[in-house]
Design an enzyme around this catalytic site. Structure first.
Site, mmCIF file in Angstrom:
data_model
loop_
_atom_site.group_PDB
_atom_site.id
_atom_site.type_symbol
_atom_site.label_atom_id
_atom_site.label_comp_id
_atom_site.label_asym_id
_atom_site.label_seq_id
_atom_site.Cartn_x
_atom_site.Cartn_y
_atom_site.Cartn_z
ATOM 1 C CD GLU A 92 -1.200 -2.195 2.391
ATOM 2 O OE1 GLU A 92 -0.233 -2.501 2.221
ATOM 3 O OE2 GLU A 92 -2.014 -2.521 3.110
ATOM 4 C CB CYS A 99 -0.729 -2.842 8.933
ATOM 5 S SG CYS A 99 0.461 -1.771 8.202
#
Length: 162
Positions: free
Chosen positions: A63, A91
């Site tokens: 990401e 996360c």
């Protein structure tokens, strides 16, 4: 504007399929198999996979790399009117970057009960106390996204590696 929910589902599955391809590439490179793509205006403007091992960088999550690529492609740190597709629930670090870059929609495949900051452990992207929230779609190609991770870590355990 197409408001057909089946068309949206088909698009989500298509882009998650692209993210899965990137996850497979990561596994081949002995990286945790997570892939991410960012779509803007119906086109992929960024695509990345985990590169923590190869870059020796703890922040090199799929990401994070995709967000950097997308900002470069758009020439702006604000990634408004984009959608992030990622094979594993982001996360806490990645959720923070999603908020900072103003990504309005996040689609993920497999949940992460040990580290997920979107729906599992935390709900950072929906926290109304923050200056930005993202619309979440979870479970797209969940079985395939989860299976690649399960197989990767099973193989690692069988070889006695971390």
């Amino acid at each position: 504007m197409n408001t057909d929910p089946l068309a949206a589902l088909d698009a989500d599955q298509f882009w998650m399929g692209r993210a899965l391809e990137l996850a497979i590439e990561a596994a081949t490179a002995d990286e945790v198999p997570v892939g991410a793509v960012i779509v803007h205006g119906g086109s992929m403007i960024a695509g990345a996979n985990n590169q923590r091992e190869s870059l020796k960088d703890p922040t090199a999550h799929a990401e994070m790399i995709a967000i950097t690529q997308a900002a470069s492609a758009l020439g702006d740190w604000r990634l408004e009117q984009t959608t992030l597709y990622v094979t594993l629930e982001p996360c806490l670090m990645c959720a923070g970057a999603i908020l900072q870059s103003r990504i309005p929609r996040v689609v993920f495949g497999a949940s992460d009960p040990k580290g997920g900051a979107v729906t599992s452990l935390y709900e950072v992207l929906a926290d109304a106390r923050l200056n930005h929230q993202s619309v979440i779609t979870r479970g797209v190609l969940e079985e395939q996204c989860g299976r690649i991770l399960t197989e990767f870590f099973s193989a690692k355990r069988a070889m006695g590696k971390k």
